[in-house]
Design an enzyme around this catalytic site. Structure first.
Site, PDB file in Angstrom:
ATOM      1  N   GLU A 105       0.993  -1.204   0.082  1.00 54.13           N
ATOM      2  CA  GLU A 105      -0.042  -0.084  -0.086  1.00 54.13           C
ATOM      3  C   GLU A 105       0.866   1.143  -0.265  1.00 54.13           C
ATOM      4  O   GLU A 105       0.494   2.070  -0.550  1.00 54.13           O
ATOM      5  CB  GLU A 105      -0.892  -0.067   1.110  1.00 54.13           C
ATOM      6  CG  GLU A 105      -1.713   1.377   1.389  1.00 54.13           C
ATOM      7  CD  GLU A 105      -1.837   1.678   2.873  1.00 54.13           C
ATOM      8  OE1 GLU A 105      -1.528   2.799   3.230  1.00 54.13           O
ATOM      9  OE2 GLU A 105      -2.310   0.809   3.535  1.00 54.13           O
ATOM     10  N   HIS A 106       1.660   1.257   0.649  1.00 53.11           N
ATOM     11  CA  HIS A 106       3.065   2.280   0.933  1.00 53.11           C
ATOM     12  C   HIS A 106       3.544   2.666  -0.533  1.00 53.11           C
ATOM     13  O   HIS A 106       3.630   3.557  -0.864  1.00 53.11           O
ATOM     14  CB  HIS A 106       3.768   2.341   1.973  1.00 53.11           C
ATOM     15  CG  HIS A 106       3.362   2.649   3.381  1.00 53.11           C
ATOM     16  ND1 HIS A 106       4.185   3.470   4.350  1.00 53.11           N
ATOM     17  CD2 HIS A 106       2.296   2.218   4.108  1.00 53.11           C
ATOM     18  CE1 HIS A 106       3.465   3.626   5.355  1.00 53.11           C
ATOM     19  NE2 HIS A 106       2.448   2.681   5.474  1.00 53.11           N
TER      20      HIS A 106
END
Length: 424
Positions: free
Chosen positions: A68-69
Site C-alpha cells: 500500500e505504501h
C-alpha cells in the site's frame, strides 16, 4: 450496466463488470459538488499464504501494508499522493486484515483524479533501494504502535482467541518480518491480488455512471489475471486459547479488551443478516440506553470510553468490548451476568424496539456520507451482499435471533479478557 433503485431510500445503485472481471459500482448523487471514489483489492494483512497460477506462496507479515505504501511511487519518480493533492483531491489509503483500499474525495477534477487513481494502483514500480528505504519508515511506524496501550491490548486479545488465523498478528507486521520483503515479493503479490477479478471500483457523486464505467474500461480494459486462493490456516476452535492476559504500560487507568469468536457465515445475504443481528443484539443489551451501561457507569466501573463492535475479517468474526475501568474483571463478570439474565428472561422488548429504531436511524445518517456509502458497497461486493438491502433485513430481525446470538457467542467459556495495567 445494471440499475437498481431503492425507492424507499431515494437511492440508485448502478453496477457492471468489465470484460476482464473488474466490478464498477456507482451511486449517483445529483446536485452535489462532492465526489468520492475507492479502488480496492480483496487483499490484506491476513492474506499471507496463497496459491496463484498453481504455485503456493508464503509471504512475511506486513506485505499488504508495505505494498500500500509503495504503490504511490510512480515509475517517472512522481508520487501519486502529491499529484492528487495538487489537483484538489484529498487522497489516502488503508490496509485491513483482508482489504487494501485507495480512495480520494474532491469537488473538481474528478475524472482526472479517477484516472490517476486507477493508473497508480495498477502500475507497480519497486526497486531494492526504495524497498530498503521504506523498511526504515514502516519500522518506525511499527515502533510507535508498540507503544500504544490500546493496540497492544487488542492484539494480545486476538492472540488469545486465534491460534492459526493471521488476524492474530499486526497488519503492518514486525520489524523482523518486513526485513524479509523484497521488490520481487511486492511484484509477486501485486500480480496475484491487484488483478481486475480481485478488485472493485466504487464511486459516488454527481456524474454519469456510464462515464465512470468507460473510464475504467479505458484505463484497465487491457489488464487481466486470475484470482488467487488464500489459506487463512487451520479451522479455529470456538473457545479461546487463554482466558486472561495482562501487560504493564504507561496508562493512567487500566485499559481492557474483552472478546469472543463468532462462527461467521462465509458470504451472501445470510452474512449480512448475521452482522445486523450481532450489532442489534449488542446495542440492545450493552447500549447507552440499557441497564448494563447505566448501572456500571453509576458505580464508576465504566466511563464514556466503553464501546463494542463485531468485526468480520479474513474468515473470522469477533465480538469486542473495549474501554477503561478500575476493575476490568468486574466488567467481564457483569457481561457474563447480563448474558445469563438474557438466557433466563430474554431481552427487554422495549429496549429491543428502541435499539432497532436507533440502528435504522444510524444507517440512514450513514447514507449522507459518500465515503460510508462507497466503502459499504466495497464490503458488500467482496462479501456477496447488497448493503442497501440492510434496511429491509434490519426490519425483519426478531428479538429471538438477538437472544440466540448473545447466549451462544457470549457464553462464559467463550470470553477472554486482555488488560493493560498502569506501571507499578
Amino acid at each position: 450496466m445494471k440499475i437498481k433503485e431503492y425507492k424507499n431510500l431515494g437511492e440508485t445503485v448502478c453496477s457492471g463488470s468489465l470484460p476482464n472481471g473488474l466490478e464498477v459500482i456507482t451511486i449517483p448523487r445529483r446536485d452535489f459538488r462532492q465526489k468520492y471514489a475507492v479502488f480496492a483489492t480483496c487483499y490484506g494483512g491476513a492474506c499471507r499464504r496463497f496459491r496463484h497460477n498453481g504455485v503456493w506462496y508464503d509471504t512475511p507479515a506486513g506485505v499488504a501494508h508495505f505494498l500500500e505504501h509503495k504503490l504511490f511511487d510512480m515509475p517517472d519518480g512522481d508520487n501519486a499522493l502529491n499529484i492528487l493533492s495538487m489537483n484538489g483531491a484529498q487522497p489516502n489509503a488503508f490496509t485491513s486484515g483482508d482489504v487494501t483500499a485507495y480512495y480520494f474525495e474532491c469537488s473538481e477534477g474528478f475524472e482526472e483524479n479517477l484516472r490517476m487513481l486507477l493508473r497508480f494502483v495498477s502500475t507497480p514500480y519497486f526497486t531494492e533501494e526504495s524497498v530498503a528505504k521504506e523498511q526504515g519508515i514502516i519500522g518506525q511506524e511499527i515502533g510507535m504502535g508498540d507503544d500504544d496501550p490500546y493496540r497492544c491490548a487488542y492484539f494480545s486479545l486476538m492472540r488469545m482467541l486465534y491460534e492459526h488465523n493471521p488476524v492474530r498478528e499486526e497488519v503492518a507486521g514486525t520489524v523482523e518480518s518486513i526485513a524479509g520483503i523484497t521488490a520481487d515479493t511486492l511484484y509477486t503479490c501485486h500480480a496475484a491480488f491487484y488483478n481486475p477479478k480481485n478488485m472493485v471500483l466504487c464511486a459516488a457523486g454527481d456524474f454519469d455512471p456510464q462515464k465512470i464505467y468507460d473510464i475504467a474500461m479505458e484505463e484497465l480494459g487491457d489488464k487481466d489475471g486470475i484470482s488467487p486462493e488464500v489459506d487463512f490456516g487451520e479451522e479455529e476452535s470456538c473457545f479461546p486459547l487463554e482466558k486472561y492476559s495482562e501487560l504493564n504500560m504507561e496508562v493512567s487507568a487500566p485499559q481492557f479488551f474483552i472478546g469472543a469468536k463468532i462462527s461467521p457465515i462465509p458470504r451472501g445475504e445470510a452474512l449480512l443478516r448475521q452482522k445486523i443481528v450481532s450489532q442489534l443484539a449488542l446495542r440492545t443489551l450493552f447500549g447507552r440506553s440499557g441497564n448494563f451501561y447505566n448501572s456500571m457507569y453509576s458505580d464508576g466501573l465504566l466511563n464514556r470510553e466503553f464501546d463494542f463492535e463485531t468485526d468480520y475479517v479474513a474468515g473470522t468474526g469477533t465480538v469486542i468490548f473495549e474501554g477503561e475501568s478500575r476493575e476490568p474483571r468486574t466488567v467481564l463478570a457483569e457481561i457474563i451476568r447480563a448474558v445469563n439474565e438474557v438466557r433466563e428472561k430474554g431481552l427487554d422488548r422495549d429496549l429491543f424496539r428502541r435499539a432497532k429504531k436507533a440502528s435504522y436511524g444510524a444507517r440512514l445518517r450513514g447514507l449522507e456520507s459518500f465515503d460510508t456509502v462507497c466503502l459499504s458497497a466495497m464490503d458488500g461486493y467482496f462479501e456477496g451482499y447488497e448493503p442497501m438491502a440492510s434496511f429491509d433485513v434490519l426490519e425483519s430481525v426478531t428479538v429471538e435471533e438477538c437472544e440466540a446470538f448473545l447466549t451462544e457467542y457470549l457464553a462464559e467459556d467463550r470470553l477472554a479478557l486482555s488488560v493493560v495495567l498502569p506501571l507499578k
